[in-house]
Structures are given as structure tokens and as C-alpha cells.
Design an enzyme around this catalytic site. Sequence first.
Site, PDB file in Angstrom:
ATOM      1  N   ASP A 146       0.864  -1.181   0.000  1.00 29.89           N
ATOM      2  CA  ASP A 146       0.000   0.000   0.000  1.00 29.89           C
ATOM      3  C   ASP A 146       0.901   1.232   0.000  1.00 29.89           C
ATOM      4  OD1 ASP A 146      -1.983  -1.895   0.345  1.00 29.89           O
ATOM      5  OD2 ASP A 146      -3.000  -0.806   1.950  1.00 29.89           O
ATOM      6  N   LYS A 172      -6.942   3.380  -3.135  1.00 29.58           N
ATOM      7  CA  LYS A 172      -7.274   3.358  -1.707  1.00 29.58           C
ATOM      8  C   LYS A 172      -7.522   4.776  -1.224  1.00 29.58           C
ATOM      9  CE  LYS A 172      -5.162   2.099   2.755  1.00 29.58           C
ATOM     10  NZ  LYS A 172      -3.994   1.454   3.412  1.00 29.58           N
ATOM     11  N   LYS A 221     -10.136   0.242  -2.143  1.00 34.37           N
ATOM     12  CA  LYS A 221      -9.998  -0.026  -0.710  1.00 34.37           C
ATOM     13  C   LYS A 221     -10.441   1.195   0.073  1.00 34.37           C
ATOM     14  CE  LYS A 221      -6.614  -1.282   2.859  1.00 34.37           C
ATOM     15  NZ  LYS A 221      -5.228  -1.784   3.116  1.00 34.37           N
TER      16      LYS A 221
END
Length: 254
Positions: free
Chosen positions: A125, A189, A218
Site C-alpha cells: 500500500d 485506496k 480499498k
Amino acid sequence: MSTADVAWREALKRRAEEVVRAAESAPQAAVPSPTVAQLAGMIDHTVLKPEATPEIIDRACAEARQYRFAAMCINPCYVRRVAQALAGSGVAVCSVVGFPLGASLPEAKAFEAERAIRDGASEIDMVIAVGALKAGDYAAVRDDIAAVVAACRQGGALLKVIIETAYLTDLEKAIACLLIVEAGADFAKTSTGFGPGGATEHDVRLMRAAVGPRLGVKAAGGVRTYDQAVAMVRAGATRIGASAGPAILAGAPA
């Protein structure tokens, strides 16, 4: 800036404007609510606070095994420990990169990703270069993501790209997501959880409209209850980043 670069930037902004308009006018998709087991399999169990000790990490790994979460998301210094603890569990190991500011150099982010993958991470991430996006330097943002994409592809890892929505306008959110698609990442995300705001249904719907059906979205930051998590899924999220995974599942209807 070359003529081609100017044309690319203008085309990118036009596409982003179209995404924003489409997201505002489109009816909400009829996404069914997940079962508790399905929701557990969408949660990235997250421990990223700077004061997290090895004992806290170990307890979280035990929870990840118990609930069969999608992944355990931790800072790079704990990747090797978590990979050993979760071996054979089916729970992925996720490390953050350029976290939480996104202001590291592309080469540093790529190296951080490479090292985390060597230590056992199968998901990364990363945080985008938020300042470059705000300044309109879209090529720098794209190339920053692409550097980490290359490291992840070489190591066989998924890449989720954090855009830190609380700092961005809707147009900037759409542009960021289009750059994620162009750079070849796997997920967009919402947030680090360390910024001024977290995931919202509005942002998830906008991001889903921007990345289309093939990429993941996400929702992370402030998702603490079962109802919040389900609302994010119904808005288009395919992963939930949360430090409150057990509490989320405990709040499911009997």
C-alpha cells in the site's frame, strides 16, 4: 512542456471531469450486502500506529488467523515477523510504502517495496505524491506510482495506491484514480488513516467510477462498525482497511 504532454494533461482532465459528472448522476449500484464471512475476507487488519509493539503485532496476527481476514497491514519493520506468524494461514502480508506522507522519492518508494516483498509481503500500500498532484504535476504522480508498480510486478505483489482523499477535490480524486489505472496498479485506496479525514461513501463511489470494474477500491480510515463497512462495500469497495476488524464483525446482525 511538450505539445504531447499538454495534450495528455488536457485529455486527462477532461476524462476526470466526465468521471465526476457520471458519479454525481449515476444511481447507486445494487451491490448485495456481504455475509459476515465474506466481509471478513475483505478486511485488511491494520496496525500502523508508531507505538505498536511486537506484542501488539503478535496479537493482531492471531486475530487475523482467527477471523480469516484478507491481509495483515503493517509497517515495513514488522513484515518479516508477520510473514512468519501468518505462514500457511491464507492471510496476505501487506506493507506500507512512502507512508504516511507520500513525500519520499520514487526510487526510495520502489526500494522500500522491493525490500518488503523480499521480507515476505505479497501486497503493498503506497501513498501518492500528494503535493505533486495538488500542483498539477500529473506526470510525476504517474511515474511515482509506476516505479512501485515495477517493483511489485517483479516481486509478484499487488499494489494498492493511497490517494489521501481528504486533501483533494473531487476532480483531483478522479485524476489520481485515472493515473493509478494508467500506471498499472491494482487498487485505489482512500486514506492512510493519518490525514484529516477517512473513507466516505461518496469518495468510494467516485473512485469506483474512475477505476472501473477491473481494479479494486480499498476504503480505509475511520471504518469502525459493521454498518460502516457494509456501506463501503455497497458503494463499491472491495477491501476495507481497519484496525477494528474484530469489532466490525462483532457488530453484525445475529
